[in-house]
Scaffold this motif. Structure first.
Motif, mmCIF file in Angstrom:
data_model
loop_
_atom_site.group_PDB
_atom_site.id
_atom_site.type_symbol
_atom_site.label_atom_id
_atom_site.label_comp_id
_atom_site.label_asym_id
_atom_site.label_seq_id
_atom_site.Cartn_x
_atom_site.Cartn_y
_atom_site.Cartn_z
ATOM 1 N N GLY A 36 0.813 -1.217 0.000
ATOM 2 C CA GLY A 36 0.000 0.000 0.000
ATOM 3 C C GLY A 36 0.840 1.258 0.000
ATOM 4 O O GLY A 36 2.061 1.219 -0.171
ATOM 5 N N ARG A 37 0.181 2.368 0.178
ATOM 6 C CA ARG A 37 0.848 3.661 0.238
ATOM 7 C C ARG A 37 0.361 4.391 1.479
ATOM 8 O O ARG A 37 -0.810 4.305 1.846
ATOM 9 N N VAL A 38 1.267 5.129 2.098
ATOM 10 C CA VAL A 38 0.927 5.959 3.248
ATOM 11 C C VAL A 38 1.029 7.411 2.795
ATOM 12 O O VAL A 38 2.059 7.829 2.249
ATOM 13 N N TYR A 39 -0.040 8.160 3.006
ATOM 14 C CA TYR A 39 -0.085 9.567 2.621
ATOM 15 C C TYR A 39 0.092 10.425 3.856
ATOM 16 O O TYR A 39 -0.473 10.140 4.911
ATOM 17 N N THR A 40 0.868 11.490 3.709
ATOM 18 C CA THR A 40 1.151 12.399 4.811
ATOM 19 C C THR A 40 0.924 13.826 4.340
ATOM 20 O O THR A 40 1.365 14.203 3.253
ATOM 21 N N VAL A 41 0.247 14.611 5.176
ATOM 22 C CA VAL A 41 0.030 16.025 4.859
ATOM 23 C C VAL A 41 1.356 16.762 5.021
ATOM 24 O O VAL A 41 2.088 16.544 5.991
ATOM 25 N N ASP A 42 1.679 17.632 4.070
ATOM 26 C CA ASP A 42 2.876 18.467 4.159
ATOM 27 C C ASP A 42 2.525 19.697 4.993
ATOM 28 O O ASP A 42 1.762 20.551 4.551
ATOM 29 N N PRO A 43 3.058 19.802 6.216
ATOM 30 C CA PRO A 43 2.673 20.914 7.084
ATOM 31 C C PRO A 43 3.053 22.285 6.528
ATOM 32 O O PRO A 43 2.339 23.266 6.769
ATOM 33 N N ASP A 44 4.136 22.370 5.770
ATOM 34 C CA ASP A 44 4.519 23.659 5.187
ATOM 35 C C ASP A 44 3.501 24.107 4.136
ATOM 36 O O ASP A 44 3.126 25.277 4.080
ATOM 37 N N ALA A 45 3.058 23.173 3.311
ATOM 38 C CA ALA A 45 2.049 23.500 2.296
ATOM 39 C C ALA A 45 0.737 23.867 2.959
ATOM 40 O O ALA A 45 0.050 24.804 2.529
ATOM 41 N N LEU A 46 0.388 23.169 4.007
ATOM 42 C CA LEU A 46 -0.842 23.474 4.735
ATOM 43 C C LEU A 46 -0.762 24.854 5.384
ATOM 44 O O LEU A 46 -1.751 25.592 5.402
ATOM 45 N N ALA A 47 0.415 25.237 5.852
ATOM 46 C CA ALA A 47 0.593 26.565 6.455
ATOM 47 C C ALA A 47 0.376 27.667 5.421
ATOM 48 O O ALA A 47 -0.195 28.721 5.741
ATOM 49 N N VAL A 48 0.798 27.444 4.191
ATOM 50 C CA VAL A 48 0.587 28.422 3.120
ATOM 51 C C VAL A 48 -0.906 28.597 2.865
ATOM 52 O O VAL A 48 -1.404 29.732 2.746
ATOM 53 N N ILE A 49 -1.636 27.494 2.806
ATOM 54 C CA ILE A 49 -3.083 27.575 2.586
ATOM 55 C C ILE A 49 -3.762 28.258 3.763
ATOM 56 O O ILE A 49 -4.646 29.097 3.591
ATOM 57 N N ARG A 50 -3.344 27.922 4.967
ATOM 58 C CA ARG A 50 -3.923 28.541 6.163
ATOM 59 C C ARG A 50 -3.703 30.054 6.138
ATOM 60 O O ARG A 50 -4.615 30.830 6.423
ATOM 61 N N ALA A 51 -2.501 30.485 5.787
ATOM 62 C CA ALA A 51 -2.205 31.919 5.735
ATOM 63 C C ALA A 51 -3.073 32.613 4.683
ATOM 64 O O ALA A 51 -3.567 33.719 4.910
ATOM 65 N N TYR A 52 -3.264 31.963 3.552
ATOM 66 C CA TYR A 52 -4.109 32.540 2.496
ATOM 67 C C TYR A 52 -5.534 32.747 3.015
ATOM 68 O O TYR A 52 -6.113 33.818 2.849
ATOM 69 N N PHE A 53 -6.115 31.716 3.611
ATOM 70 C CA PHE A 53 -7.493 31.831 4.078
ATOM 71 C C PHE A 53 -7.630 32.765 5.272
ATOM 72 O O PHE A 53 -8.639 33.463 5.402
ATOM 73 N N ASP A 54 -6.623 32.817 6.130
ATOM 74 C CA ASP A 54 -6.654 33.790 7.225
ATOM 75 C C ASP A 54 -6.726 35.210 6.657
ATOM 76 O O ASP A 54 -7.542 36.024 7.088
ATOM 77 N N ALA A 55 -5.866 35.499 5.682
ATOM 78 C CA ALA A 55 -5.855 36.831 5.065
ATOM 79 C C ALA A 55 -7.167 37.095 4.322
ATOM 80 O O ALA A 55 -7.722 38.203 4.378
ATOM 81 N N PHE A 56 -7.694 36.090 3.649
ATOM 82 C CA PHE A 56 -8.956 36.216 2.928
ATOM 83 C C PHE A 56 -10.076 36.614 3.880
ATOM 84 O O PHE A 56 -10.821 37.569 3.617
ATOM 85 N N TRP A 57 -10.208 35.915 5.002
ATOM 86 C CA TRP A 57 -11.282 36.212 5.941
ATOM 87 C C TRP A 57 -11.084 37.554 6.627
ATOM 88 O O TRP A 57 -12.052 38.262 6.899
ATOM 89 N N ILE A 58 -9.851 37.915 6.895
ATOM 90 C CA ILE A 58 -9.602 39.235 7.488
ATOM 91 C C ILE A 58 -10.085 40.328 6.541
ATOM 92 O O ILE A 58 -10.762 41.274 6.946
#
Length: 75
Positions: A36-58
């Motif tokens: 099988g395959r194990v998938y892992t979230v890339d925390p750095d990529a997730l941080a970029v998305i989080r920053a985008y949406f934080d700025a969007f909502w602000i």
């Protein structure tokens, strides 16, 4: 992927397609484990998305506040 797909209301094939899209944009990485395959979230990529949406909502909430604070004759 099978473990993840088990809890989803979509087919294993659809889960696989979604994981491939997430992988292609760099949000997850994968590695082979046995058959099988194990998938892992890339925390750095997730941080970029989080920053985008934080700025969007602000921005959105500030625009809503500004519109609500306008005097009736300014509308």
């Amino acid at each position: 992927m099978t473990d993840l797909a088990r809890d989803m209301p979509i087919t294993r094939s659809a889960v696989s397609q979604h994981l491939q899209i997430l992988k292609s944009v760099g949000l997850v990485t994968d590695r082979a484990v046995g058959t099988g395959r194990v998938y892992t979230v890339d925390p750095d990529a997730l941080a970029v998305i989080r920053a985008y949406f934080d700025a969007f909502w602000i921005r959105c909430l500030a625009a809503l506040r500004d519109a609500a604070e306008q005097q009736p004759e300014e509308r």
